[in-house]
Design a protein around this motif. Structure first.
Motif, PDB file in Angstrom:
ATOM      1  N   THR A 401       0.826  -1.199   0.000  1.00 14.49           N
ATOM      2  CA  THR A 401       0.000   0.000   0.000  1.00 14.49           C
ATOM      3  C   THR A 401       0.863   1.252   0.000  1.00 14.49           C
ATOM      4  N   ALA A 402       0.231   2.370  -0.355  1.00 10.78           N
ATOM      5  CA  ALA A 402       0.850   3.684  -0.209  1.00 10.78           C
ATOM      6  C   ALA A 402       0.091   4.508   0.823  1.00 10.78           C
ATOM      7  N   ARG A 403      -0.929   3.892   1.438  1.00  7.72           N
ATOM      8  CA  ARG A 403      -1.772   4.592   2.408  1.00  7.72           C
ATOM      9  C   ARG A 403      -1.275   4.292   3.829  1.00  7.72           C
ATOM     10  N   PHE A 404      -0.957   5.346   4.547  1.00  4.93           N
ATOM     11  CA  PHE A 404      -0.429   5.153   5.893  1.00  4.93           C
ATOM     12  C   PHE A 404      -1.478   4.547   6.824  1.00  4.93           C
ATOM     13  N   ASP A 405      -2.720   4.988   6.717  1.00  2.00           N
ATOM     14  CA  ASP A 405      -3.745   4.467   7.618  1.00  2.00           C
ATOM     15  C   ASP A 405      -3.955   2.972   7.420  1.00  2.00           C
ATOM     16  N   SER A 406      -3.828   2.490   6.183  1.00  2.00           N
ATOM     17  CA  SER A 406      -4.004   1.067   5.915  1.00  2.00           C
ATOM     18  C   SER A 406      -2.885   0.239   6.524  1.00  2.00           C
ATOM     19  N   LEU A 407      -1.639   0.689   6.351  1.00  2.20           N
ATOM     20  CA  LEU A 407      -0.528  -0.099   6.898  1.00  2.20           C
ATOM     21  C   LEU A 407      -0.505  -0.027   8.425  1.00  2.20           C
ATOM     22  N   GLN A 408      -0.929   1.107   8.995  1.00  2.00           N
ATOM     23  CA  GLN A 408      -0.982   1.205  10.453  1.00  2.00           C
ATOM     24  C   GLN A 408      -1.984   0.191  11.015  1.00  2.00           C
ATOM     25  N   LEU A 409      -3.147   0.078  10.392  1.00  6.24           N
ATOM     26  CA  LEU A 409      -4.144  -0.888  10.848  1.00  6.24           C
ATOM     27  C   LEU A 409      -3.617  -2.311  10.735  1.00  6.24           C
ATOM     28  N   ARG A 410      -2.894  -2.585   9.644  1.00  5.66           N
ATOM     29  CA  ARG A 410      -2.349  -3.931   9.463  1.00  5.66           C
ATOM     30  C   ARG A 410      -1.294  -4.236  10.521  1.00  5.66           C
TER      31      ARG A 410
END
Length: 532
Positions: A401-410
């Motif tokens: 991903t390039a989305r910070f919120d997505s990787l933080q949740l993961r």
């Protein structure tokens, strides 16, 4: 010297000692004789780890209060003084007796491959009176034994700390004015409309399979718009070579990526829906090198892009915003702009929380619009330690991903499902998973715990790309097993203090300083010879 830690090498490939009851004299002696003796003026306790002192005259009663529940032993230091009045005094035999005394009372102590052993000879006293105040005995160092529940609590703390850092960054960004001169920016012009391009691909693509599929691809284009390569990124695609060849024959651009008066080479991503119909081919995005994005402060949007060129002397914008609480991850990555930072593997077990926070902060500042592959691992989703198997321990959480919120949740999801359990982790399994998900990786960046060592270290050997290991917690010493691993070609080690990139090239007989110890390069590895 204010602080000292002797690094003790236990070879990775040596057969482990077999536990016996009672332990034979030969076993005790063979174990002890592998330990090099290094001197220090006076032993200093290591900070950052739980510890317990066991004096040399300990008894079984003294060990009765040793609480191992909820924590795990990671290091043992045997400490004594060099001074002795009687020339016939046998320090080796005394140390052997002390070692036996401890090993008899702590089962499996000598066969625990997760332990680091340190042999410390204090040379700062010269009389019985002064030596009496020096510590003699064992110092046991522990780390907490983290479970999924423990790591869930750490995840909550990490989120709260990250929110505070996010607020700091937002304030710093807001304080900056809109600097620079606007520069024209335009996506590459295609030679054909998408519907015409789809028809061209359909005419030249032939595949026996009629199964509906959505296949992704990536193409490299020169600054003049000439197609250089096409790669099918979907590993399950039917007839991938045929589709790649059809795309090579069909894709065509009239220009490169236009920024100001210049044109740059770029990468274009897309997808093909099979069987091909009118809108079956879509271009999903354009990618530029990091250096061009930073130089022109480029923002890539859905339909267009914007760019601004800083005037001479103007400070950089948010792309260069400093981490307000930079630690090892930020500092190592900052001093290596040459690294390809598109594949990152991170240990997110409980002991790694401070460095996980540093990683998240760095990612907030650097993700921009580039997709990266991440694999977060927790060593088995809280599986029992005796059920963990090399290569199939599990607890891997991957995302691209390039989305910070997505990787933080993961990442937080990985933390909540497992705390790590025993000391050794499954770093090798996680790195192999990253390579499977990113077969085009140019190098792998691994965030590892210096206080432990992967149980599956053999999976880190003979990788097809360089492995950059950032050793978290290596403030005073480097785990000796990592130093042995760093002697393998293609593997480099990195600490807060500096880099160890070429250990495998060191010739025998030379010396190297690593943190506070000087090492002699021998045929079997690095032998500590002098404290700095």
């Amino acid at each position: 010297m204010k602080h000292f830690l002797l690094l003790l090498f236990l070879t990775l490939l040596a057969p482990t000692l077999q536990a016996q009851a009672p332990i034979s004299d030969a076993t005790i002696a063979a174990f002890y004789d592998r330990l090099p003796v290094v001197q220090t003026p006076r032993y200093q306790l290591e900070r950052g780890l739980q510890r317990q002192l066991i004096r040399s005259d300990f008894s079984t009663a003294d060990l009765a209060g040793l609480q191992l529940k909820g924590r795990q032993l990671v290091r043992v230091d045997l400490v004594y003084t060099a001074f002795h009045r009687d020339p016939k005094f046998n320090q080796r035999q005394l140390n052997l007796d002390r070692l036996r005394n401890l090993a008899d009372r702590l089962p499996n102590l000598l066969t625990n491959d997760a332990l680091t052993w340190n042999l410390v000879e204090q040379a700062g006293c010269r009389t019985p009176e002064t030596c009496q105040d020096y510590f003699h005995g064992f110092v046991l160092y522990f780390e907490p034994y983290y479970t999924a529940i423990d790591n869930s609590v750490e995840a909550v703390r990490l989120s709260a700390a990250l929110s505070l850092r996010t607020a700091k960054l937002a304030t710093a960004r807001k304080a900056r004015t809109r600097r620079g001169v606007p520069v024209p920016c335009g996506y590459p012009l295609s030679q054909y409309k998408l519907k015409d391009l789809t028809r061209r691909v359909k005419r030249s693509y032939a595949c026996p399979s009629k199964q509906p599929q959505t296949i992704t691809f990536r193409a490299t284009v020169s600054r003049r718009g000439q197609l250089e390569s096409v790669r099918i990124t979907d590993t399950l695609a039917a007839c991938p070579e045929a589709l790649a060849q059809s795309l090579r024959e069909s894709l065509s651009f009239a220009t490169g990526f236009r920024v100001g008066k210049e044109q740059f080479g770029f990468e274009v991503t897309g997808r093909v829906q099979l069987p091909l119909r009118r809108h079956g081919l879509t271009l999903t995005g354009y990618l530029l090198p990091d250096s061009i994005i930073r130089k022109y402060r480029i923002q890539l949007n859905v339909k267009n892009c914007t760019a601004r060129r800083l005037r001479p002397g103007e400070p950089a914008d948010s792309a260069d915003l400093p981490n307000p609480d930079a630690d090892i991850v930020t500092k190592v990555l900052a001093r290596h702009p040459d690294w390809d930072k598109k594949v990152i593997v991170a240990d997110v077990t409980g002991s790694m929380s401070p460095y996980t926070l540093d990683l998240l902060t760095w990612l907030q500042l650097s993700l921009q619009q580039q997709r990266r592959t991440f694999v977060f691992f927790n060593d088995g989703d809280d599986a029992p330690d005796d059920k963990k198997r090399i290569g199939s321990t599990g607890g891997l959480y991957a995302i691209r991903t390039a989305r910070f919120d997505s990787l933080q949740l993961r990442l937080l999801d990985a933390m909540r499902h497992g705390g790590g359990g025993d000391a050794p982790e499954n770093d090798g399994e996680a790195v192999r998973e990253a390579l499977r998900r990113a077969p085009d990786a140019r190098e792998i960046i691994l965030l590892a715990d210096n206080h432990t060592f992967p149980r599956d270290f053999r999976l880190l050997l003979n990788l097809p790309v360089p492995l950059r290991i950032i050793l978290c917690g290596a403030s005073n010493y480097v785990n000796p097993r990592y130093l042995i691993l760093g002697r393998r070609p293609g593997i480099t080690l990195h600490t807060l203090a500096g880099d160890l990139p070429d250990l495998h090239d060191l010739p025998e007989g030379t010396t190297i300083n690593i943190l506070r110890v000087q090492y002699l390069v021998t045929a079997t590895g690095l032998k500590p010879v002098k404290l700095l």
